[in-house]
Design a protein around this motif. Structure first.
Motif, PDB file in Angstrom:
ATOM      1  N   ALA A   1      21.546 -15.531 -36.002  1.00  0.00           N
ATOM      2  CA  ALA A   1      22.223 -16.271 -34.928  1.00  0.00           C
ATOM      3  C   ALA A   1      21.503 -17.577 -34.629  1.00  0.00           C
ATOM      4  O   ALA A   1      20.280 -17.668 -34.708  1.00  0.00           O
ATOM      5  N   SER A   2      22.265 -18.606 -34.259  1.00  0.00           N
ATOM      6  CA  SER A   2      21.659 -19.871 -33.833  1.00  0.00           C
ATOM      7  C   SER A   2      21.036 -19.688 -32.454  1.00  0.00           C
ATOM      8  O   SER A   2      21.537 -18.932 -31.637  1.00  0.00           O
ATOM      9  N   GLU A   3      19.935 -20.382 -32.206  1.00  0.00           N
ATOM     10  CA  GLU A   3      19.157 -20.186 -30.978  1.00  0.00           C
ATOM     11  C   GLU A   3      19.071 -21.480 -30.177  1.00  0.00           C
ATOM     12  O   GLU A   3      18.695 -22.522 -30.699  1.00  0.00           O
ATOM     13  N   GLY A   4      19.439 -21.401 -28.891  1.00  0.00           N
ATOM     14  CA  GLY A   4      19.218 -22.498 -27.966  1.00  0.00           C
ATOM     15  C   GLY A   4      20.051 -23.734 -28.207  1.00  0.00           C
ATOM     16  O   GLY A   4      19.736 -24.807 -27.690  1.00  0.00           O
ATOM     17  N   GLN A   5      21.130 -23.614 -28.969  1.00  0.00           N
ATOM     18  CA  GLN A   5      21.992 -24.754 -29.272  1.00  0.00           C
ATOM     19  C   GLN A   5      23.206 -24.765 -28.345  1.00  0.00           C
ATOM     20  O   GLN A   5      23.547 -23.765 -27.724  1.00  0.00           O
ATOM     21  N   ALA A   6      23.870 -25.906 -28.273  1.00  0.00           N
ATOM     22  CA  ALA A   6      25.042 -26.020 -27.407  1.00  0.00           C
ATOM     23  C   ALA A   6      26.141 -25.050 -27.814  1.00  0.00           C
ATOM     24  O   ALA A   6      26.935 -24.614 -26.973  1.00  0.00           O
ATOM     25  N   HIS A   7      26.176 -24.699 -29.101  1.00  0.00           N
ATOM     26  CA  HIS A   7      27.226 -23.807 -29.589  1.00  0.00           C
ATOM     27  C   HIS A   7      26.786 -22.344 -29.670  1.00  0.00           C
ATOM     28  O   HIS A   7      27.560 -21.500 -30.114  1.00  0.00           O
TER      29      HIS A   7
END
Length: 288
Positions: free
Chosen positions: A224-230
């Motif tokens: 999972a992407s972390e701390g991004q706007a999406h």
């Protein structure tokens, strides 16, 4: 209470995530045994409820405090290559007081979702607040009536906090610390997941947030992407995909712009808790 926790642990065939302690050497041998037992029980009950974490070990940083009116006055998640938790623990708290405190369950619950961006902290804190109560209910730390009482009291604090911190939820969430908008942010997010839970029930009685989170840990958490706007949209999109619905994304788009506080009945709150339980656990709760 302890009997139900023990029974749940015996039912689990999975090994709990290994705890790696930092700072525990500052405690004497007796205190170390109490704290280790509490932490071990906490992670096992959490994993018994939510499924295994998507990491093989968990760093736990401990700090002993002497002047505190609470067993665990402070906790946080330390996001890194391997996520960990940090806990400040009262030097004089008994094992039973530690087990009954919500902080450990809250911080462990955060590990089941990726780091979200500041405007979406309402989602992260709402999920952890909801799950801390579900874990405590599932583990027998609180019973069904106490679960409802805690949630309803929190929702009332969130309602009052909304009057004190007006504006769209995402904007207030982004500036939560300066605005001291914790009550609104945490409990708006809790209401979001209760609404999602009830919507899942209507779609399919077998669907629960817990069942989705267990599958999410296995398929998606590690990448999972972390701390991004999406990051929040991606997280909720995965829950939608796993539930074959658009429940989470649709609720998200309406909640992040909300300027009011959602209204949930006591019956809805009770149903959300019981919906998370297996048949045997429901019967145990009704007997309390």
């Amino acid at each position: 209470m302890r009997g139900l926790i023990a029974a749940l642990l015996l039912c689990s065939n999975a090994f709990a995530t290994e705890l790696v302690y930092q700072g525990i050497q500052t405690l004497d041998d007796k205190r170390q045994a109490i704290v280790k037992d509490w932490l071990s029980q906490g992670i096992k009950v959490t994993e018994q409820t939510l499924g295994p974490l998507a990491q093989s070990h968990l760093p736990v940083k401990l700090k002993s405090v002497y002047l505190s009116s609470e067993p665990v006055p402070w906790g946080a998640v330390n996001r890194a290559e391997v996520d960990g938790i940090e806990l400040h623990v009262s030097q004089f708290a008994t094992q039973q007081q530690l087990i009954s405190d919500w902080t450990l369950y809250h911080e462990l619950a955060h590990l089941y979702h990726p780091l979200l961006d500041y405007p979406d902290f309402w989602l992260a804190e709402g999920l952890a607040t909801y799950l801390q109560n579900v874990i405590m209910l599932h583990g027998g730390v609180i019973n069904a009536d106490e679960y409802v009482q805690r949630i309803m009291a929190g929702l009332e604090r969130g309602r009052l906090g909304t009057w004190e911190t007006p504006g769209p939820l995402a904007r207030v969430s982004e500036d939560m610390w300066r605005l001291r908008a914790h009550a609104r942010v945490y409990w708006s997010g809790t209401a979001f997941f209760i609404e999602a839970e009830l919507a899942l029930r209507q779609k399919d009685p077998a669907l629960t947030l817990i069942s989705l989170l267990k599958r999410y840990q296995a398929c998606c958490r590690a990448k999972a992407s972390e701390g991004q706007a999406h990051s929040a949209k991606e997280f909720l999109s995965q829950l939608d995909k796993l539930s074959r619905s658009s429940i989470f994304s649709n609720l998200y788009h309406s909640y992040k712009l909300r300027q009011d506080f959602p209204r949930l009945s006591k019956q809805a709150v009770r149903l959300s808790g019981l919906h998370m339980m297996t048949g045997g656990h429901r019967e145990l709760l009704r007997q309390k």
